[in-house]
Design a protein around this motif. Structure first.
Motif, PDB file in Angstrom:
ATOM      1  N   GLN A   3      27.884  37.754  30.354  1.00  0.00           N
ATOM      2  CA  GLN A   3      27.036  38.881  30.726  1.00  0.00           C
ATOM      3  C   GLN A   3      26.436  38.673  32.112  1.00  0.00           C
ATOM      4  O   GLN A   3      26.329  39.619  32.907  1.00  0.00           O
ATOM      5  N   GLN A  23      29.057  39.433  34.575  1.00  0.00           N
ATOM      6  CA  GLN A  23      29.277  40.875  34.660  1.00  0.00           C
ATOM      7  C   GLN A  23      28.213  41.529  35.528  1.00  0.00           C
ATOM      8  O   GLN A  23      28.512  42.387  36.366  1.00  0.00           O
ATOM      9  N   ARG A  24      26.954  41.106  35.341  1.00  0.00           N
ATOM     10  CA  ARG A  24      25.885  41.660  36.190  1.00  0.00           C
ATOM     11  C   ARG A  24      26.096  41.273  37.647  1.00  0.00           C
ATOM     12  O   ARG A  24      25.827  42.069  38.553  1.00  0.00           O
ATOM     13  N   GLU A  53      34.544  38.262  35.331  1.00  0.00           N
ATOM     14  CA  GLU A  53      34.423  39.700  35.119  1.00  0.00           C
ATOM     15  C   GLU A  53      34.571  40.420  36.450  1.00  0.00           C
ATOM     16  O   GLU A  53      34.422  39.822  37.532  1.00  0.00           O
TER      17      GLU A  53
END
Length: 608
Positions: A48, A51-52, A153
């Protein structure tokens, strides 16, 4: 021998060792599950974070002005690099580089290797940023032989324009700022711009004040025209000329009864009256009624030297042959307004224009400015059509994107970022009526058949209009409904520069959701009437359909009885629009958006 056995309780086995084994095995399983939960959970959290990191980097790169180019020194790459470094995830190898901002380099983002991060520019208006791989070290999961895992990502942003897209029409210089009227020249409602005509400018004393009828059907035979005016000479010396825009295709003029240079002196034109109360009666030539267009009527008088002196071109009167065309009535010698020929699949060509007006362009087709150098003629060369992007790279000055308009278009014929277009001079009144109000077989309702916006109600409610004895409810928004300042006037926002309120926006972004708001492409020159040339889009104007003058404000809206949409009989005969500066509109937070047009406000939307 008889034996008597005494009964007692059964013998019990000792299972304590088995329980210990089960507990041990269960402990190992629970420990393993805990290891997986902790370590894989850590990996999920790290994913995550990555991804950010990619999201923020793509948004930062997308905020840079186009054209976007994948180059080590380009702002879009540098912005993505800085944001990747600023949000670099923690791991065993990233401590020092994160603090110094050197975990990711611009060179790494353009080297073609996704492992260390990469930037991709796709279709000119789409940016994808791949974050570098991040290693997640495992702890307890090591008992299963798992020491670490790599997570990676990416994120994609697209450049968008606010609103529902461009109207399939165009404006040119002289008709692209402030309040403008699009009207049928032959209706007599508004004195329209006279285009360039042959035999201009005209040196004779004769004047033309009116003509009856002002319109005739295509192909009409024996149509008699009565021209009123002053100093028209005598029947033996009078010649009537019918002209089309001399930039158009032939024929551009026709004389009655014959060419004025012919001998003997032409006859057949009947002149009555004297002085300021003269009238000429003439039969409209078949070569005029055969061509659907606006023809301009002038009177010539043969002088003593046998030379015809024509009435001034500025006093020519329009005769409409066929369906009315709405044109700019700005009073400028080079102003005009017309339609873009943009194809649709599964729709008859006659319905392309009104359907595009009602529904917007059919995806994937979209329009964009031509980012290369536009020729003085304003033309572009669509042959052969190309699907290569015209935004960015060495090809920016030469590439065209042209959505072919011949035949029945295939899906591949509808191109995004079309920047080279076919045109029709004027906006046909029938198409305007269908596109705005009645709809077509493909578009059941016209563009304006939507409720009046909340920003304008309860002060305004839907307007009732009647077409062919059928009543329709249409939107009744006005531009000043969306003003955020009671003192601001339309004149403060309708010019090429915007400085009101220190340049801060004065119009609510809610205006983008009104069906009366649209973008209008701008062409460099007035297209040749009836020609086969193609023209480059050079800019876009924000437009609002209403009849408010420059002095109108939110406190004093000054709306006319038709609010910009005038109907006569079964047709829209006049549309009034205000072209204004988009910088006066506040930046929207969400709402409708359309593919970026290459001009106007830019919205960066995260799409993947």
């Amino acid at each position: 021998m008889l034996r008597v056995l005494a009964e007692g309780p059964p013998h019990r086995r000792d299972d304590s060792g088995t329980v210990a084994v089960v507990v041990a095995l269960a402990s190992v399983m629970l420990f393993g599950i805990a290891a997986l939960v902790v370590d894989l959970g850590n990996g999920f959290v790290r994913q995550q974070d990555v991804q950010r990191q990619a999201d923020f980097a793509s948004l930062a790169g997308g905020a840079e002005d186009p054209p976007w180019v994948k180059a080590v020194s380009h702002p879009v790459v540098l912005a993505a690099r800085d944001r990747l470094n600023g949000n670099h995830v923690y791991n065993a190898a990233a401590g020092a580089c994160r603090s110094s901002g050197s975990c990711v380099t611009a060179e790494a983002l353009v080297n073609g290797d996704d492992a260390d991060g990469e930037v991709y520019v796709e279709a000119g208006d789409t940016l994808r940023v791949v974050a570098p791989r991040a290693r997640v070290d495992f702890g307890m999961a090591g008992v299963f032989g798992l020491s670490s895992v790599q997570v990676q990502e990416d994120a994609t942003v697209r450049l968008m324009s606010p609103g529902s897209g461009a109207m399939p029409s165009y404006a040119v210089a002289g008709c692209d700022w402030g309040p403008q009227t699009l009207t049928a020249p032959a209706t007599g409602h508004v004195a329209t711009t006279v285009p360039p005509l042959d035999d201009s400018p005209g040196t004779g004393d004769a004047t033309v004040s009116s003509l009856t009828p002002a319109a005739t059907p295509v192909g009409a035979s024996g149509q008699v025209l009565t021209i009123s005016g002053d100093r028209m000479g005598t029947s033996s010396k009078t010649v009537v000329g019918f002209y089309r825009d001399n930039r158009g295709s032939a024929p551009t003029r026709a004389y009655v009864p014959t060419d004025p240079s012919a001998t003997p002196t032409p006859s057949g034109v009947e002149v009555t009256g004297t002085g300021a109360n003269m009238a000429v009666t003439v039969t409209v030539p078949s070569e005029v009624t055969a061509v659907e267009d606006v023809w301009w009527v002038r009177v010539g008088v043969r002088n003593a030297a046998d030379v015809v002196e024509w009435s001034p071109a500025s006093e020519a009167r329009p005769l409409r042959v066929g369906e009315a065309i709405l044109e700019c009535a700005a009073g400028s010698s080079d102003g005009n307004f017309g339609a873009l020929v943009l194809p649709r699949r599964g729709t008859a060509k006659a319905d392309w224009l009104p359907t595009n007006m009602a529904l917007g362009m059919q995806a994937p087709l979209s329009v964009h400015t031509f980012d290369g150098i536009v020729a003085t003629s304003g033309e572009c060369n669509p042959s052969p059509p190309t699907t290569s992007s015209s935004f960015g790279g060495a090809s920016a000055t030469t590439s065209t994107r042209y959505s072919a308009t011949a035949g029945n278009p295939a899906p591949t014929d509808l191109l995004t970022n079309t920047n080279c277009v076919d045109t029709d001079t004027g906006l046909p009144a029938g198409a305007a009526t269908q596109g705005m109000i009645t709809g077509t077989s493909t578009a059941p309702t016209g563009r304006l058949r939507r409720p009046t916006s909340s920003a304008c109600s309860p002060g305004r409610s839907d307007r009732t209009v009647t077409v062919a004895s059928t009543a329709y409810q249409i939107n009744d928004d006005v531009l000043t409904c969306f003003f955020l300042d009671d003192a601001a006037r339309i004149a403060d926002v309708d010019g090429p520069t915007y400085s009101y309120n220190g340049g801060q926006p004065v119009i609510s972004s809610e205006i983008y959701s009104s069906p009366r708001f649209f973008w209008v492409p701008v062409l460099k020159v007035l297209p040749t009437s009836g020609g086969s040339q193609h023209y480059a889009i050079t800019d876009f104007r924000a437009a609002f359909l209403c009849d408010q003058p420059g002095s109108a404000s939110r406190a004093a809206p000054l709306v006319g009885t038709d609010n910009g949409v005038q109907l006569t009989g079964n047709y829209v005969t006049s549309l009034k629009v205000v072209f204004f500066n988009w910088r006066a509109i506040s930046v929207p937070n969400g709402g409708s958006a359309t593919p970026y047009m290459g001009a106007g406000p830019k919205l960066v939307r995260l799409v993947d």
